[in-house]
Design a protein around this motif. Structure first.
Motif, mmCIF file in Angstrom:
data_model
loop_
_atom_site.group_PDB
_atom_site.id
_atom_site.type_symbol
_atom_site.label_atom_id
_atom_site.label_comp_id
_atom_site.label_asym_id
_atom_site.label_seq_id
_atom_site.Cartn_x
_atom_site.Cartn_y
_atom_site.Cartn_z
ATOM 1 N N VAL A 154 42.897 -54.565 -42.905
ATOM 2 C CA VAL A 154 43.536 -53.263 -43.050
ATOM 3 C C VAL A 154 45.006 -53.364 -42.674
ATOM 4 C CG1 VAL A 154 41.393 -52.034 -42.549
ATOM 5 C CG2 VAL A 154 43.015 -52.446 -40.700
ATOM 6 N N GLN A 155 45.811 -52.549 -43.351
ATOM 7 C CA GLN A 155 47.203 -52.397 -42.945
ATOM 8 C C GLN A 155 47.246 -51.743 -41.570
ATOM 9 O OE1 GLN A 155 49.431 -49.820 -45.535
ATOM 10 N NE2 GLN A 155 51.383 -50.165 -44.477
ATOM 11 N N ASP A 156 48.150 -52.193 -40.737
ATOM 12 C CA ASP A 156 48.307 -51.607 -39.411
ATOM 13 C C ASP A 156 48.495 -50.097 -39.555
ATOM 14 O OD1 ASP A 156 49.021 -50.766 -36.883
ATOM 15 O OD2 ASP A 156 50.499 -52.347 -36.559
ATOM 16 N N PRO A 157 47.563 -49.288 -39.025
ATOM 17 C CA PRO A 157 47.684 -47.829 -39.185
ATOM 18 C C PRO A 157 48.981 -47.263 -38.628
ATOM 19 C CG PRO A 157 45.495 -48.420 -38.392
ATOM 20 C CD PRO A 157 46.326 -49.657 -38.314
ATOM 21 N N GLU A 158 49.535 -47.919 -37.600
ATOM 22 C CA GLU A 158 50.787 -47.433 -37.018
ATOM 23 C C GLU A 158 51.958 -47.649 -37.958
ATOM 24 O OE1 GLU A 158 50.842 -45.677 -34.271
ATOM 25 O OE2 GLU A 158 48.657 -45.930 -34.216
ATOM 26 N N GLU A 159 51.836 -48.615 -38.857
ATOM 27 C CA GLU A 159 52.886 -48.907 -39.829
ATOM 28 C C GLU A 159 52.717 -48.094 -41.105
ATOM 29 O OE1 GLU A 159 54.188 -53.116 -41.582
ATOM 30 O OE2 GLU A 159 52.439 -52.265 -42.612
ATOM 31 N N ALA A 160 51.470 -47.800 -41.461
ATOM 32 C CA ALA A 160 51.184 -47.123 -42.730
ATOM 33 C C ALA A 160 51.764 -45.717 -42.749
ATOM 34 C CB ALA A 160 49.677 -47.067 -42.959
ATOM 35 N N MET A 161 52.187 -45.277 -43.930
ATOM 36 C CA MET A 161 52.694 -43.924 -44.070
ATOM 37 C C MET A 161 51.603 -42.909 -43.728
ATOM 38 S SD MET A 161 54.621 -42.215 -47.373
ATOM 39 C CE MET A 161 55.745 -43.609 -47.427
ATOM 40 N N TYR A 162 50.375 -43.195 -44.165
ATOM 41 C CA TYR A 162 49.193 -42.413 -43.792
ATOM 42 C C TYR A 162 48.178 -43.400 -43.222
ATOM 43 C CZ TYR A 162 51.174 -38.545 -46.453
ATOM 44 O OH TYR A 162 51.995 -37.546 -46.916
ATOM 45 N N GLY A 163 47.880 -43.274 -41.933
ATOM 46 C CA GLY A 163 47.067 -44.282 -41.267
ATOM 47 C C GLY A 163 45.577 -44.027 -41.268
ATOM 48 N N SER A 164 45.125 -42.903 -41.853
ATOM 49 C CA SER A 164 43.723 -42.529 -41.718
ATOM 50 C C SER A 164 42.778 -43.520 -42.404
ATOM 51 C CB SER A 164 43.492 -41.119 -42.286
ATOM 52 O OG SER A 164 42.151 -40.721 -42.110
ATOM 53 N N MET A 165 43.058 -43.894 -43.647
ATOM 54 C CA MET A 165 42.148 -44.815 -44.350
ATOM 55 C C MET A 165 42.035 -46.162 -43.647
ATOM 56 S SD MET A 165 42.389 -44.109 -48.497
ATOM 57 C CE MET A 165 42.092 -45.837 -48.841
ATOM 58 N N PRO A 166 43.138 -46.831 -43.321
ATOM 59 C CA PRO A 166 42.978 -48.104 -42.616
ATOM 60 C C PRO A 166 42.365 -47.953 -41.226
ATOM 61 C CG PRO A 166 45.315 -47.514 -42.842
ATOM 62 C CD PRO A 166 44.533 -46.585 -43.712
ATOM 63 N N ARG A 167 42.650 -46.856 -40.554
ATOM 64 C CA ARG A 167 42.079 -46.667 -39.213
ATOM 65 C C ARG A 167 40.552 -46.527 -39.289
ATOM 66 N NH1 ARG A 167 45.188 -42.980 -37.799
ATOM 67 N NH2 ARG A 167 46.635 -44.295 -36.617
ATOM 68 N N HIS A 168 40.073 -45.723 -40.239
ATOM 69 C CA HIS A 168 38.620 -45.570 -40.384
ATOM 70 C C HIS A 168 37.962 -46.876 -40.824
ATOM 71 C CE1 HIS A 168 39.346 -41.174 -40.300
ATOM 72 N NE2 HIS A 168 38.097 -41.111 -39.915
ATOM 73 N N ALA A 169 38.619 -47.609 -41.733
ATOM 74 C CA ALA A 169 38.045 -48.874 -42.203
ATOM 75 C C ALA A 169 37.968 -49.896 -41.080
ATOM 76 C CB ALA A 169 38.866 -49.428 -43.360
ATOM 77 N N ARG A 170 38.870 -49.793 -40.124
ATOM 78 C CA ARG A 170 38.822 -50.703 -38.974
ATOM 79 C C ARG A 170 37.817 -50.234 -37.923
ATOM 80 N NH1 ARG A 170 37.593 -53.481 -35.690
ATOM 81 N NH2 ARG A 170 38.790 -54.598 -34.086
ATOM 82 N N GLU A 171 37.930 -48.978 -37.509
ATOM 83 C CA GLU A 171 37.132 -48.509 -36.387
ATOM 84 C C GLU A 171 35.667 -48.287 -36.759
ATOM 85 O OE1 GLU A 171 39.075 -45.058 -34.867
ATOM 86 O OE2 GLU A 171 40.827 -46.168 -34.128
ATOM 87 N N ILE A 172 35.411 -47.810 -37.978
ATOM 88 C CA ILE A 172 34.034 -47.514 -38.391
ATOM 89 C C ILE A 172 33.517 -48.573 -39.369
ATOM 90 C CG2 ILE A 172 32.524 -45.798 -39.465
ATOM 91 C CD1 ILE A 172 34.513 -43.656 -38.573
ATOM 92 N N GLY A 173 34.375 -48.981 -40.300
ATOM 93 C CA GLY A 173 33.953 -49.992 -41.269
ATOM 94 C C GLY A 173 33.885 -51.391 -40.702
ATOM 95 N N GLY A 174 34.570 -51.637 -39.570
ATOM 96 C CA GLY A 174 34.464 -52.927 -38.907
ATOM 97 C C GLY A 174 35.343 -54.022 -39.472
ATOM 98 N N ALA A 175 36.426 -53.680 -40.195
ATOM 99 C CA ALA A 175 37.325 -54.706 -40.722
ATOM 100 C C ALA A 175 37.819 -55.605 -39.596
ATOM 101 C CB ALA A 175 38.504 -54.056 -41.444
ATOM 102 N N GLU A 176 37.817 -56.911 -39.843
ATOM 103 C CA GLU A 176 38.134 -57.870 -38.785
ATOM 104 C C GLU A 176 39.618 -58.005 -38.496
ATOM 105 O OE1 GLU A 176 34.409 -59.484 -40.911
ATOM 106 O OE2 GLU A 176 36.233 -58.400 -41.418
ATOM 107 N N HIS A 177 40.477 -57.722 -39.491
ATOM 108 C CA HIS A 177 41.893 -58.025 -39.339
ATOM 109 C C HIS A 177 42.746 -56.764 -39.518
ATOM 110 C CE1 HIS A 177 41.047 -62.368 -39.516
ATOM 111 N NE2 HIS A 177 40.173 -62.053 -40.459
ATOM 112 N N VAL A 178 43.659 -56.550 -38.582
ATOM 113 C CA VAL A 178 44.662 -55.485 -38.673
ATOM 114 C C VAL A 178 46.015 -56.169 -38.737
ATOM 115 C CG1 VAL A 178 45.655 -53.446 -37.578
ATOM 116 C CG2 VAL A 178 43.217 -53.935 -37.309
ATOM 117 N N VAL A 179 46.798 -55.877 -39.773
ATOM 118 C CA VAL A 179 47.993 -56.673 -40.000
ATOM 119 C C VAL A 179 49.109 -55.818 -40.598
ATOM 120 C CG1 VAL A 179 47.249 -57.373 -42.312
ATOM 121 C CG2 VAL A 179 48.808 -58.845 -41.014
#
Length: 347
Positions: A154-179
């Motif tokens: 996932v794209q770093d949610p703090e960097e993304a213009m809208y962080g909701s999709m990457p944040r959910h994919a990381r926290e709930i979907g379990g994506a291994e890498h935040v970059v």
């Protein structure tokens, strides 16, 4: 890893984006090498009624050829296929597939459909990437990718213009890498170079098979007596049929009999919009009631029917007061139940 007949390398990158995603896609694809040893499939939420210029926009900045997805096209390494309006982008039998199946999270194309079909078709060879976007489309798809041995980024949610999709994919979907986006090409290069053992990947679940078939409008899946999940007590915002709750990988989501699918965030958003529509209808009804009561009260007063006139005036005032409360709630735009008591208190 000890080489074996089942050892392979990852060769399919699926990418999902929504609000703020065009710039993220430009930066990502603009930094990928022309000899990328993988096919890249991209879904960005699109209006269904308009032609999309996204392939041309991305092709201008990418060293890889970027094309609008074509049904039946082979998954050729070093090629980027971009979803077209009003069609789900899928992976079926080593090819691109387009489908006008049921919307998921209110979208067609939807990120979850692409991710799920890719996971079913390619298992551990898949890398799922979620970029900037609102709500949580892509989370269920990320769960599917990881369930089949694929890897999530996932794209770093703090960097993304809208962080909701990457944040959910990381926290709930379990994506291994935040970059961050500028580090994404190096990460993809490393992941594509890794060897994976396809024999160790869990097979597709019956749920994955059924949902992929429903997205393709498979007649057997659409007519099946059984539906995945259990009755939720909620209605589908698209067709008003009953929604069934599905618990997969710790994520509860919903699907109706004809196949419309909803994540928790998307369903809550649709319910909020439906509530707003109902409030506007109620406001119209109250204002019409107040106007009618005022007219009838004036006519009764002109005829000397004072008791009747007073009754109509009271109805007018009650309708006007109720309308004021609804206007206050609509002005706030807050339909989560917290603003209504405040509006009533101010009334």
């Amino acid at each position: 890893m000890t080489p074996s007949n089942s050892t392979t390398r990852r060769d399919l990158v699926v990418v999902g984006a929504s609000a703020g995603g065009v710039e993220a896609l430009r930066q990502m694809l603009g930094s990928l090498p022309p000899d990328l040893p993988a096919t890249v499939l991209v879904v960005s939420h699109l209006p269904t009624s308009a032609h999309s210029h996204l392939p041309q926009i991305l092709d201008r900045v990418a060293a890889l050829p970027v094309r609008a997805a074509v049904d039946g096209a082979p998954l050729t390494p070093g090629t980027v296929w971009v979803a077209v309006p009003d069609r789900h982008l899928m992976v079926v039998d080593g090819h691109v597939a387009l489908s006008r199946g049921p919307r998921e999270n209110g979208h067609r194309p939807a990120v979850d459909v692409l991710f799920r079909s890719a996971a079913r078709a390619a298992g551990p060879r898949v890398i799922g990437v979620v970029l900037s976007g609102a709500l949580d489309d892509g989370t269920a798809g990320m769960v599917a990718i990881r369930a089949r041995g694929g890897v999530g980024v996932v794209q770093d949610p703090e960097e993304a213009m809208y962080g909701s999709m990457p944040r959910h994919a990381r926290e709930i979907g379990g994506a291994e890498h935040v970059v961050a986006l500028d580090a994404l090409p190096k990460l993809l290069d490393d992941l594509l170079a890794e060897e994976v053992d396809a024999s160790e990947a869990p097979p597709p679940s019956e749920l994955m098979d059924m949902e992929t078939a429903m997205a393709r409008l498979d007649i057997d899946a659409m007519n099946a007596d059984d539906r995945p999940g259990s009755p939720s007590g909620f209605g589908c915002p698209s067709c008003h049929g009953a929604l069934f709750a599905i618990d997969e990988g710790g994520l509860e989501r919903f699907r109706c009999r004809v196949g419309h699918a909803w994540s928790p965030e998307a369903l809550a958003e649709e319910q909020s919009q439906a509530l707003e529509g109902a409030l506007w209808m109620a406001l119209r009804g109250l204002e019409e009631r107040a106007a009618l009561a005022l007219r009838m009260g004036e006519r009764a007063e002109d005829r000397g029917h004072l008791h009747t006139a007073a009754t109509f005036r009271r109805r007018h005032d009650e309708a006007q007061n109720a309308a004021m409360l609804l206007r206050a709630l609509l002005e706030r735009g807050d339909f989560d139940g917290e603003a209504l008591p405040d509006a009533i208190g101010e009334g």
